[in-house]
Design an enzyme around this catalytic site. Structure first.
Site, mmCIF file in Angstrom:
data_model
loop_
_atom_site.group_PDB
_atom_site.id
_atom_site.type_symbol
_atom_site.label_atom_id
_atom_site.label_comp_id
_atom_site.label_asym_id
_atom_site.label_seq_id
_atom_site.Cartn_x
_atom_site.Cartn_y
_atom_site.Cartn_z
ATOM 1 N N HIS A 154 -2.268 25.583 -13.067
ATOM 2 C CA HIS A 154 -2.490 26.579 -12.019
ATOM 3 C C HIS A 154 -3.773 26.230 -11.288
ATOM 4 C CE1 HIS A 154 0.777 28.991 -13.435
ATOM 5 N NE2 HIS A 154 0.316 28.830 -14.658
ATOM 6 N N ILE A 155 -3.693 26.209 -9.986
ATOM 7 C CA ILE A 155 -4.860 25.875 -9.165
ATOM 8 C C ILE A 155 -5.917 26.971 -9.298
ATOM 9 C CG2 ILE A 155 -5.632 25.518 -6.790
ATOM 10 C CD1 ILE A 155 -2.699 24.500 -6.232
ATOM 11 N N SER A 156 -5.468 28.197 -9.224
ATOM 12 C CA SER A 156 -6.406 29.327 -9.322
ATOM 13 C C SER A 156 -6.538 29.760 -10.779
ATOM 14 C CB SER A 156 -5.890 30.503 -8.481
ATOM 15 O OG SER A 156 -4.682 31.021 -9.030
ATOM 16 N N ASN B 12 3.456 23.125 -11.847
ATOM 17 C CA ASN B 12 2.870 24.370 -11.375
ATOM 18 C C ASN B 12 4.048 25.223 -10.924
ATOM 19 O OD1 ASN B 12 1.711 26.519 -10.142
ATOM 20 N ND2 ASN B 12 0.198 25.332 -8.989
ATOM 21 N N ALA C 155 4.764 31.465 -8.692
ATOM 22 C CA ALA C 155 5.047 32.822 -9.168
ATOM 23 C C ALA C 155 6.115 32.858 -10.260
ATOM 24 C CB ALA C 155 5.479 33.681 -7.983
ATOM 25 N N TYR D 253 -6.652 28.614 -2.901
ATOM 26 C CA TYR D 253 -5.898 27.411 -3.262
ATOM 27 C C TYR D 253 -6.484 26.123 -2.694
ATOM 28 C CZ TYR D 253 -2.479 30.767 -4.960
ATOM 29 O OH TYR D 253 -1.863 31.786 -5.648
ATOM 30 N N HIS E 298 5.429 33.759 -13.978
ATOM 31 C CA HIS E 298 5.292 35.123 -14.480
ATOM 32 C C HIS E 298 6.630 35.837 -14.621
ATOM 33 C CE1 HIS E 298 1.334 33.944 -13.253
ATOM 34 N NE2 HIS E 298 1.647 33.997 -11.965
ATOM 35 N N PRO F 118 7.619 27.810 -6.030
ATOM 36 C CA PRO F 118 7.634 28.536 -4.762
ATOM 37 C C PRO F 118 6.269 28.654 -4.096
ATOM 38 C CG PRO F 118 8.854 29.747 -6.423
ATOM 39 C CD PRO F 118 8.254 28.562 -7.107
ATOM 40 N N ASN F 119 6.272 28.465 -2.809
ATOM 41 C CA ASN F 119 5.127 28.664 -1.912
ATOM 42 C C ASN F 119 4.062 27.574 -2.013
ATOM 43 O OD1 ASN F 119 6.080 31.204 -0.814
ATOM 44 N ND2 ASN F 119 5.668 32.049 -2.838
ATOM 45 N N ARG G 275 -2.183 28.099 2.925
ATOM 46 C CA ARG G 275 -1.990 29.342 2.165
ATOM 47 C C ARG G 275 -3.305 29.753 1.491
ATOM 48 N NH1 ARG G 275 1.113 29.537 -3.666
ATOM 49 N NH2 ARG G 275 1.121 31.798 -3.883
ATOM 50 N N ARG H 167 -0.401 38.368 -13.149
ATOM 51 C CA ARG H 167 -0.512 36.897 -13.242
ATOM 52 C C ARG H 167 -1.020 36.442 -14.605
ATOM 53 N NH1 ARG H 167 0.131 35.288 -7.806
ATOM 54 N NH2 ARG H 167 -0.645 36.893 -6.399
ATOM 55 N N ASP I 284 13.656 28.015 -20.377
ATOM 56 C CA ASP I 284 14.810 27.506 -21.129
ATOM 57 C C ASP I 284 15.173 26.092 -20.682
ATOM 58 O OD1 ASP I 284 14.928 29.832 -22.580
ATOM 59 O OD2 ASP I 284 16.700 30.634 -21.566
ATOM 60 N N GLU J 5 1.360 22.865 -18.052
ATOM 61 C CA GLU J 5 1.404 23.895 -16.999
ATOM 62 C C GLU J 5 0.064 23.880 -16.263
ATOM 63 O OE1 GLU J 5 2.226 27.715 -18.771
ATOM 64 O OE2 GLU J 5 1.442 28.800 -17.039
ATOM 65 N N ARG K 30 -7.342 37.145 -11.821
ATOM 66 C CA ARG K 30 -6.596 37.771 -10.731
ATOM 67 C C ARG K 30 -5.794 38.978 -11.250
ATOM 68 N NH1 ARG K 30 -3.641 33.180 -7.487
ATOM 69 N NH2 ARG K 30 -3.512 34.873 -5.946
HETATM 70 C C1 DQA Z 1 -0.435 29.643 -8.998
HETATM 71 C C2 DQA Z 1 -0.761 31.037 -9.501
HETATM 72 C C3 DQA Z 1 0.442 31.955 -9.377
HETATM 73 O O1 DQA Z 1 0.130 33.251 -9.853
HETATM 74 C C4 DQA Z 1 0.883 32.055 -7.938
HETATM 75 O O2 DQA Z 1 2.043 32.852 -7.815
HETATM 76 C C5 DQA Z 1 1.083 30.721 -7.300
HETATM 77 C C6 DQA Z 1 0.126 29.660 -7.586
HETATM 78 C C7 DQA Z 1 -1.690 28.733 -8.972
HETATM 79 O O3 DQA Z 1 -1.518 27.520 -8.839
HETATM 80 O O4 DQA Z 1 -2.814 29.207 -9.085
HETATM 81 O O5 DQA Z 1 1.972 30.533 -6.492
HETATM 82 O O6 DQA Z 1 0.504 29.044 -9.874
#
Ligand code: DQA
Length: 149
Positions: A100-102, A74, A77, A22, A80, A9-10, A17, A111, A87, A98, A107
C-alpha cells in the site's frame, strides 16, 4: 524468474489521484521502475492493472499456469472487501507481498482491515511508491534463498 505486479482499482489514476496521499508517479512510472528494479534483481516483471475484481482474479489464475513465482499486489480498495482475491491468491498458491502506497492504518477505520494480509508473505504499508521496489527486493531475496511460500 517471473514476478507479476498487480494493481487494483483506481491505481490507473496514480499521478493525478490525491497526490498528497499517493504521490506524483503515474502507474506507467511505477511499472517501468519495477521492470528496471526487477531486471537488476534477475526478475522478469509482468504488469497488470484492472478496475475489475474478476479481471484480477482471472489474471492470477493465468499466473498460476505461466510459472509466475511471486506476486506483488496493491489491491487498492479490494484489499478491504475481496474474499475472491484472497481465494484466487491462495488457490494458485503463489507467494505474494501486499503493498500500500499510503499508511492505511493512519486513515479511515475501514482501511484498517485487509482480507489478504494474513495470507501474505509480507505487507509494505505507507512508504510511498518505493514500497513496490522494496517488495521486489524482498521477493528476490526469498526466491534466491528458496524460502518456502
Ligand atoms: C491503497 C489504499 C487503499 O485503501 C485504497 O483504496 C487504494 C490505495 C494504497 O496504495 O495506499 O486504492 O491500496
Amino acid at each position: 524468474m517471473k514476478v507479476l505486479l498487480l494493481n487494483g482499482p483506481n491505481l490507473n489514476l496514480l499521478g493525478t489521484r490525491e497526490p498528497a496521499i499517493y504521490g506524483a508517479m503515474t502507474l506507467a512510472d511505477v511499472e517501468a521502475m519495477c521492470r528496471t528494479e526487477g531486471a537488476a534483481l534477475g526478475l522478469e516483471v509482468a504488469t497488470f492493472q484492472s478496475n475489475h475484481e474478476g479481471a484480477l482474479v482471472d489474471r492470477i489464475h493465468v499466473a498460476g499456469d505461466e510459472g509466475v513465482r511471486f506476486v506483488v499486489i496493491n489491491p487498492g480498495a479490494l484489499t478491504h472487501t475481496s474474499v475472491a482475491l484472497r481465494d484466487a491468491l491462495t488457490g494458485v498458491a503463489i507467494p505474494f507481498i501486499e503493498v500500500h502506497i499510503s499508511n492505511v492504518h493512519k486513515r479511515e477505520a475501514f482501511r484498517h482491515r485487509s482480507f489478504l494480509s494474513d495470507v501474505a508473505e509480507g505487507v509494505i504499508v505507507g512508504l510511498g511508491t518505493i514500497g513496490y521496489r522494496l517488495a521486489l527486493q524482498a521477493a528476490a531475496a526469498k526466491l534466491q534463498r528458496g524460502d518456502k511460500p
